[in-house]
Design an enzyme around this catalytic site. Structure first.
Site, PDB file in Angstrom:
ATOM      1  N   ASN A 141      89.952 -56.197 -19.467  1.00 56.33           N
ATOM      2  CA  ASN A 141      90.578 -56.575 -18.207  1.00 56.33           C
ATOM      3  C   ASN A 141      90.300 -55.583 -17.080  1.00 56.33           C
ATOM      4  O   ASN A 141      90.468 -55.921 -15.910  1.00 56.33           O
ATOM      5  CB  ASN A 141      92.099 -56.710 -18.422  1.00 56.33           C
ATOM      6  CG  ASN A 141      92.844 -56.985 -17.145  1.00 56.33           C
ATOM      7  OD1 ASN A 141      92.592 -57.971 -16.464  1.00 56.33           O
ATOM      8  ND2 ASN A 141      93.768 -56.098 -16.795  1.00 56.33           N
TER       9      ASN A 141
ATOM     10  N   LYS B 109      80.732 -58.930 -11.320  1.00 53.05           N
ATOM     11  CA  LYS B 109      81.449 -59.897 -12.143  1.00 53.05           C
ATOM     12  C   LYS B 109      80.561 -61.052 -12.595  1.00 53.05           C
ATOM     13  O   LYS B 109      80.817 -61.658 -13.637  1.00 53.05           O
ATOM     14  CB  LYS B 109      82.678 -60.407 -11.392  1.00 53.05           C
ATOM     15  CG  LYS B 109      83.787 -59.367 -11.283  1.00 53.05           C
ATOM     16  CD  LYS B 109      84.250 -58.873 -12.645  1.00 53.05           C
ATOM     17  CE  LYS B 109      85.529 -58.078 -12.573  1.00 53.05           C
ATOM     18  NZ  LYS B 109      85.991 -57.637 -13.910  1.00 53.05           N
TER      19      LYS B 109
ATOM     20  N   TYR C 148      81.304 -56.719  -5.778  1.00 48.10           N
ATOM     21  CA  TYR C 148      82.227 -57.222  -6.796  1.00 48.10           C
ATOM     22  C   TYR C 148      81.700 -58.517  -7.413  1.00 48.10           C
ATOM     23  O   TYR C 148      81.716 -58.687  -8.643  1.00 48.10           O
ATOM     24  CB  TYR C 148      83.595 -57.453  -6.147  1.00 48.10           C
ATOM     25  CG  TYR C 148      84.696 -57.825  -7.096  1.00 48.10           C
ATOM     26  CD1 TYR C 148      85.044 -56.993  -8.165  1.00 48.10           C
ATOM     27  CD2 TYR C 148      85.430 -58.986  -6.904  1.00 48.10           C
ATOM     28  CE1 TYR C 148      86.086 -57.324  -9.022  1.00 48.10           C
ATOM     29  CE2 TYR C 148      86.476 -59.322  -7.749  1.00 48.10           C
ATOM     30  CZ  TYR C 148      86.798 -58.489  -8.811  1.00 48.10           C
ATOM     31  OH  TYR C 148      87.824 -58.823  -9.661  1.00 48.10           O
TER      32      TYR C 148
ATOM     33  N   ALA D 224      78.611 -59.449  -7.575  1.00 45.94           N
ATOM     34  CA  ALA D 224      77.437 -59.119  -8.385  1.00 45.94           C
ATOM     35  C   ALA D 224      77.853 -58.550  -9.739  1.00 45.94           C
ATOM     36  O   ALA D 224      77.316 -58.933 -10.789  1.00 45.94           O
ATOM     37  CB  ALA D 224      76.552 -58.121  -7.639  1.00 45.94           C
TER      38      ALA D 224
ATOM     39  N   ILE E  60      95.563 -64.946  -7.507  1.00 42.30           N
ATOM     40  CA  ILE E  60      96.650 -64.635  -8.444  1.00 42.30           C
ATOM     41  C   ILE E  60      97.564 -63.613  -7.769  1.00 42.30           C
ATOM     42  O   ILE E  60      97.099 -62.651  -7.156  1.00 42.30           O
ATOM     43  CB  ILE E  60      96.114 -64.052  -9.762  1.00 42.30           C
ATOM     44  CG1 ILE E  60      94.996 -64.929 -10.345  1.00 42.30           C
ATOM     45  CG2 ILE E  60      97.258 -63.873 -10.765  1.00 42.30           C
ATOM     46  CD1 ILE E  60      95.405 -66.311 -10.772  1.00 42.30           C
TER      47      ILE E  60
END
Length: 256
Positions: free
Chosen positions: A95, A167, A163, A165, A196
């Site tokens: 995570n 992920k 980010y 790229a 979220i």
């Protein structure tokens, strides 16, 4: 939210990284409610130990390890401590990760130092932890790995080039590792949350939050528990024939 399946993960040992807050915390508690014992990891020691106590309050065992997951030595030491305590790892939820946050800019103003940080914390930590888990899983021919990606990898939000790229790298890593480990009955999948309600989300200006919410077809921002339910499903035998998949949890903002 998905119903909790009591005992679905009984006897399993799970590791959740970035477990002190948000999606990591919600997922650790969800796995505990479904019967798993847990090792939880985070840089923030005080809230992490609060999570550990909450897991124990649910009647499960908990090992809280304060560690920076970008430190390769600390990661190896953490895995050694987990194996001393529990003997094995059945479930790994990678995570840990984050965007550039206050350093985020459009690409033409970005700096390589920031790219390197984002790729390290959002991709290499996932690879590093998985490397330390898979060998023993292969030997047992059993295991579940769930990786954290993001809707941004598919949607391509402005200001999140590094980010997105990193992920999308997690998505490619998930697919390749899943194919490699499938003969050993190890499932590898990714979750890709959109909007979220986490600490990072709540720091955004109100107008940004409103713009995000109106872009979601379902019309609301989800809670960390909405992701935790998917993580628990992917960690369970109910998902035994699912591997190499990237599941978007974004209220229909991006569909594949």
């Amino acid at each position: 939210m998905a119903p909790i399946v009591e005992g679905r993960l009984s006897g399993r040992i799970a590791v959740v990284t970035g477990a002190a807050n948000g999606i990591g915390r919600a997922s650790a508690l969800r796995l505990a409610r479904e019967g798993a014992d847990l090792a939880v990891v985070d840089r923030e020691g005080e809230p992490l130990h609060t999570v550990g106590h909450a897991i124990e309050g649910l009647g499960r065992q908990a090992l809280a390890i304060t560690a920076d997951w970008t430190d390769a030595v600390a990661v190896r030491e953490a895995f050694a401590a987990i194996r001393r305590r529990f003997g094995r790892i059945d479930i790994l939820f990678n995570n840990v990760g984050q965007s550039a946050r206050e350093r985020a800019t459009e690409f033409h103003m970005s700096e390589e130092e920031t790219w390197r940080f984002v790729i390290e914390v959002s991709l290499l930590t996932t690879m590093r932890a998985s490397r330390l888990a898979v060998e023993e899983m292969r030997a047992r021919k059993s295991g579940r790995i769930v990786n954290m990606s993001t809707e941004s990898a598919f949607y391509g939000d402005v200001g999140f080039v590094d980010y997105a790229a990193a992920k999308m790298g997690v998505v490619g890593f998930t697919r390749s590792l899943a194919r490699e480990l499938a003969p050993y009955q190890i499932n590898v999948n990714a979750v890709c949350p959109g909007a979220i309600r986490t600490r990072a989300h709540d720091r955004l200006p109100v107008e940004v939050i409103d713009r995000v919410r109106t872009s979601v077809p379902m019309g609301y921002v989800a809670e960390p528990e909405d992701v935790a339910g998917v993580v628990a499903f992917l960690a369970s035998d109910d998902a035994r024939y699912i591997t190499g998949q990237s599941i978007l949890i974004d209220g229909g903002r991006w569909m594949i």
